[in-house]
Design an enzyme around this catalytic site. Structure first.
Site, PDB file in Angstrom:
ATOM      1  N   GLY A 218       0.822  -1.203   0.000  1.00  0.00           N
ATOM      2  CA  GLY A 218       0.000   0.000   0.000  1.00  0.00           C
ATOM      3  C   GLY A 218       0.859   1.258   0.000  1.00  0.00           C
ATOM      4  O   GLY A 218       1.983   1.270  -0.504  1.00  0.00           O
ATOM      5  N   SER A 219       0.317   2.277   0.600  1.00  0.00           N
ATOM      6  CA  SER A 219       0.956   3.592   0.513  1.00  0.00           C
ATOM      7  C   SER A 219       2.344   3.659   1.166  1.00  0.00           C
ATOM      8  O   SER A 219       3.097   4.591   0.895  1.00  0.00           O
ATOM      9  CB  SER A 219       0.060   4.639   1.157  1.00  0.00           C
ATOM     10  OG  SER A 219      -1.197   4.625   0.540  1.00  0.00           O
ATOM     11  N   THR A 220       2.655   2.710   2.060  1.00  0.00           N
ATOM     12  CA  THR A 220       3.981   2.781   2.666  1.00  0.00           C
ATOM     13  C   THR A 220       5.054   2.652   1.590  1.00  0.00           C
ATOM     14  O   THR A 220       6.174   3.115   1.757  1.00  0.00           O
ATOM     15  CB  THR A 220       4.207   1.658   3.714  1.00  0.00           C
ATOM     16  OG1 THR A 220       3.915   0.398   3.101  1.00  0.00           O
ATOM     17  CG2 THR A 220       3.338   1.845   4.926  1.00  0.00           C
TER      18      THR A 220
END
Lengths: 485, 459
Positions: A218-220
């Site tokens: 995801g956004s990490t």
């Protein structure tokens, strides 16, 4: 009659000669095969005759052998801390071992060649040889804090904490976990039954989610895309303006890449720092399409992704950003979706590499191995795994990640008096379940002592802010435990 | 004829002191082995060590005194060698008992050793001249036969572990085959001395060997039939092989005719093939011998290779130096206190220990054969030769069997395996050897004065 008597004597001599040759053949030539035969139950009994070494972490004893006085199974394994450390220690079953119990088996049971000198001394001083003790890098306070905080969420997940400057693993929690004690009894039948039950459990408690399972990050993962962008041009900085459309048109497809919930991100053009703080999708998709697949893949490789599988010494599953497809796929990969798959340990390495000014240290679990008398056999020697980015660029990225905590989606990770950097993430899963909540972070930014990555399976209500709400406090309590707060 | 020289003939040394020292050494080794077992098992010298040590030491001292008084010229090596083997057997049985193995009893074995030493002494004291046995040739034959078939008799015969070789009297069980072997060796010696000329000379030459006359084949065929009978009726492969092999060897020693050995081997092979065809248990032994590691044979409930492989595993575990007394798992080998005691020794004493043990057996046999060569008349030669050979042959059959050199046939490992009958019989066997070596080594009477053509002989 003496003639035949002498010949009879010769025959007797021949018989004894044959017996002697045969005995030599059996005990010198074939001994190894006979010893190793799986039907030779002596090996099984022998396991319980040595006082196996302890596994410790700081002042905590994680595994020890207890003298039961039993004539058949004298020394039996005990795990005083049970479940919390099970994914690290593993267990010592009659016919197999797992994790540290397996990888360090020959040192723990004293048969390793490294212990030859100790064994020779024991032979002459008539001491019973004991196995070597294994001391782990785990910080019990951090491990317990992580276990407690993740456990409190009531969800499945994993937490990994690393010391950025050395690569020492400070905490590694996987939930659900199991109790290694019943799996380490000498009774094969009951152990097998207990193992089968755990193995069939749908929640897979035997799987160490921190290293054996991969998830879409995801956004990490945006920090990796960001790192690639920073590395592409030295003039780029946190204040650099980038396009941030509400929806990014993906070429050659009917699909688009929206921001979460189709929301706007700023006013169409934002600073890089703002894009990371608010976790906008469109700027990163655009950046990735500009840079191309190879640039993103190279940057990922510099963080240790897709390289040789790590051994810490537990084997770590491979992470990867997925194969090269079209630009649409690349845009999705750049925000941690599509075929992008990471282990929580890999994400911790990324956070640690950024915190350590771009240098990624090789992760390890074993701090020191000493023989039963305390004589040192092996001490960990921190090694560089790779250099992910220049020091300048690493500092720029640190600054932006600090902004994420101070002004962005990860405010729940703030620790008063400590500069914390972090990045939240929400990973869509295909199965229509709630998305996974991710968080990676480090602290203190000036002199990093700890980097954390964690995932809470189905722990997000949908947006990064809610993921941050679930995941960030867990990271906070782990960092506080390491920093002694 | 020349007159005897005036100088006295040098006497062979009695070496009684050396024997005492060697005996003390053997007892010391055994006591240290006891201590070793105790220290390994529970970190302390076993409480009974002094009792055992003094018991064994006292017994052997008694045997020594009897020997010194009644057979002063006897070979000094025989008694210490037997003491060492018997003592090590005791230690291993003690060790297996301590490991909780059912059936192993060191106390019983020590008691039987005591009885064995008594039998040894009685034999030496009563039998002042072994040539008396020659007069009992046919009596011995009859006794041997009677003992051999006694387990088949109703009421006293008993079947244990599938072999009908025991008899029960009162609360005791005896294995008469062990005594049979003594009686039959005496019988063979007496019989062959009487008939050897005929057996050796009559016959005709065919190609390169001398074939005996058909009617002289009688005794060989009878013995062959006898041992086959043992095999068939008692399912005792070991004793059958032991008796037949010994008879052939004695026949050869008596007649010097190689043809007897060839005929014997042919008869044996024929018998073995026949038995293999008729009896499943014989065929099974052979099958196991060829491929003991085969999982199908290993898992077979009856007549499989489980026991053999356990013995081999133990020996493999022992390796060159052994695990050390009390530190292995010889109790995992079924019957490791009796038939398989050699593999138990192999596990804990290692190759080193087994080589030493085989060397001790070889020395014992060699001393017996030397007695035979030194003996002055045919009966003694044949008896001593036969007794020594049967000892070597028995060691070969059982040790070769448990180490998979030859197919496994159950027999007692002389002086080591637990069991009263075998101990008694073997102690008597040793007494006979000692008696004969005393006679053989005793210097001929010295002329008191120059008596010219006349000499006085003592008998």
């Amino acid at each position: 009659m003496n003639g035949p008597l002498k010949r009879a004597a010769l025959a007797c001599l021949l018989m004894f000669g044959l017996l002697m040759i045969n005995v030599n053949y059996l005990q010198a030539v074939r001994a190894e095969d006979l010893r190793a035969d799986s039907r030779n139950t002596r090996n099984f009994y022998a396991q319980y005759e040595v006082e196996r070494g302890r596994i410790t972490a700081g002042d905590k004893v994680l595994a020890e052998s207890v003298d039961t006085g039993d004539t058949k199974f004298r020394f039996q394994r005990r795990y005083p801390e049970g479940k919390i450390y099970a994914p690290i220690t593993g267990f010592f079953a009659p016919e197999s071992q797992r994790d540290i119990e397996r990888t360090e088996n020959r040192l723990l049971n004293g048969t390793s060649a490294d212990l030859l000198i100790r064994r020779s001394i024991d032979l002459f001083t008539a001491k019973r040889s004991k196995g070597a003790n294994v001391d782990l890098t785990i910080n019990p306070r951090a491990q317990e804090a992580a276990y407690k905080a993740l456990g409190a969420s009531g969800k499945k997940g994993a937490v990994v904490a690393i010391e950025p400057k050395t690569g020492a693993i400070l905490a590694m929690v996987s939930i659900p976990t199991y109790d290694p004690n019943p799996l380490s009894k000498p009774n094969k039948a009951t152990v097998n039954e207990a193992y089968k039950k755990l193995d069939k459990d749908e929640d897979k408690p035997l799987v160490n989610r921190a290293i054996e399972r991969t998830y879409p990050p995801g956004s990490t993962f945006k920090v990796v895309t960001m790192a690639a962008y920073l590395e592409s041009d030295d003039s780029i900085g946190p204040e650099t303006q980038v396009d941030a459309p509400q929806v990014l048109d993906l070429p050659n497809t009917t699909a688009d890449l929206p921001n979460y919930g189709g929301a706007a991100c700023g006013v169409g053009r934002v600073t890089l720092s703002f894009a990371l703080e608010k976790s906008c999708n469109t700027p990163f998709g655009k950046i990735a399409m500009e840079l191309g697949y190879d640039a993103l893949k190279d940057q990922a490789a510099k963080f240790g992704i897709g390289g040789e599988p790590l051994s810490i010494p537990l084997p770590v599953a491979g992470s990867g950003i997925g194969p090269e497809e079209d630009l649409a796929a690349l845009a999705q990969a750049s925000i941690g979706q599509r075929s992008n798959q990471m282990t929580p340990l890999q994400m911790a390495l990324i956070a640690a590499g950024i915190a350590n000014n771009g240098v990624v240290m090789k992760p390890y679990l074993v701090n020191k191995i000493a023989d039963a008398e305390g004589g040192e056999i092996e001490t960990a020697d921190p090694e560089e795994l790779s250099t992910a980015m220049s020091e300048d660029n690493a500092r720029k990225l640190q600054e932006m990640m600090i902004n994420v905590v101070n002004k962005g989606t990860a405010s729940a990770a703030q620790i008063p008096g400590v500069t914390v950097g972090g990045k939240t993430g929400t990973a869509e899963t295909s199965r229509g379940q709630a998305p996974h909540a991710w968080f990676i972070s480090f602290a203190p930014a000036e002199d990093p002592k700890v980097a954390v990555a964690l995932i809470v399976e189905s722990g997000s209500a949908g947006d990064d802010a809610s993921g941050g709400h679930t995941a960030a406090p867990i990271a906070k309590s782990v960092m506080e435990a390491v920093l002694g707060r | 004829m020349s007159t005897p020289s005036a100088e006295p003939v040098p006497l062979p040394a009695k070496r009684r002191l050396a024997q005492l020292a060697m005996l003390a050494f053997a007892v010391a080794i055994v006591m240290l082995a006891y201590a070793n077992v105790g220290l390994a098992l529970d970190n302390q010298v076993p409480a009974g060590m002094l009792t055992y040590g003094l018991g064994l030491g006292g017994l052997m001292l008694a045997a020594y005194l009897v020997l010194a008084k009644f057979a002063p010229w006897a070979d000094p090596l025989i008694l210490p060698l037997v003491t060492l083997i018997n003592g090590l057997g005791l230690v291993i049985i003690y060790r297996l008992e301590a490991a909780g193995m059912d059936g192993a009893s060191a106390t019983n074995q020590l008691l039987w050793t005591a009885v064995g030493v008594v039998m040894f002494s009685v034999t030496l004291i009563v039998l002042r001249d072994h040539r008396a046995l020659q007069r009992l040739t046919y009596t011995a034959g009859a006794v041997g036969l009677a003992l051999l078939i006694s387990p088949l008799l109703p009421f006293i015969g008993q079947e244990i572990n599938g072999a009908r070789i025991w008899i029960g009297i009162g609360g005791f069980t005896l294995q008469p085959a062990e005594f049979t072997k003594l009686a039959l060796v005496v019988f063979f010696a007496g019989y062959l001395v009487a008939k050897r000329d005929v057996l050796a000379l009559a016959g005709r030459r065919l190609l390169f060997i001398d074939l005996p006359r058909a009617r002289d084949l009688g005794p060989v065929l009878i013995t062959w039939g006898l041992s086959l009978g043992v095999l068939i009726l008692q399912k005792d492969l070991g004793s059958s092989l032991l008796i037949f092999g010994t008879f052939i060897a004695m026949l050869y020693i008596a007649t010097q005719r190689t043809s007897w050995v060839l005929i014997g081997i042919l008869l044996f092979v024929g018998g073995a093939v026949l038995a293999g065809l008729i009896f499943d248990h014989v065929a099974a032994r052979f099958e196991v011998f060829l491929d003991p590691e085969n999982p199908a044979l290993y898992d077979r409930e009856f007549g499989g290779s489980f026991q053999l492989m356990q013995g081999l595993f133990g020996m493999g575990q022992g390796g060159v130096l052994g695990t050390g007394l009390g530190q292995g798992h010889p109790n995992l080998i079924p019957l490791s206190f009796s038939d398989f005691i050699f593999t138990a020794a192999g596990e804990e004493l290692g190759l080193t220990g087994l080589m030493a043990l085989l060397m001790v057996y070889a020395l014992l046999v060699e001393r017996g054969l030397r007695t035979s060569i030194a003996a002055r008349e045919p009966f003694s030669k044949l008896l001593a030769g036969g007794l020594s050979f049967i000892l070597a042959w028995q060691v070969f059959i059982i040790v070769g069997g448990v180490t998979n050199l030859i197919p496994l046939t159950g027999l007692v490992t002389p002086f080591m395996s637990q069991g009263g009958s075998a101990l008694l019989a073997n102690w008597i066997l040793i007494a006979l050897l000692v008696r004969m070596s005393d006679t053989a080594r005793k210097p001929p009477p010295q002329a008191i004065q120059d008596e010219g053509m006349t000499q006085v002989f003592q008998r």
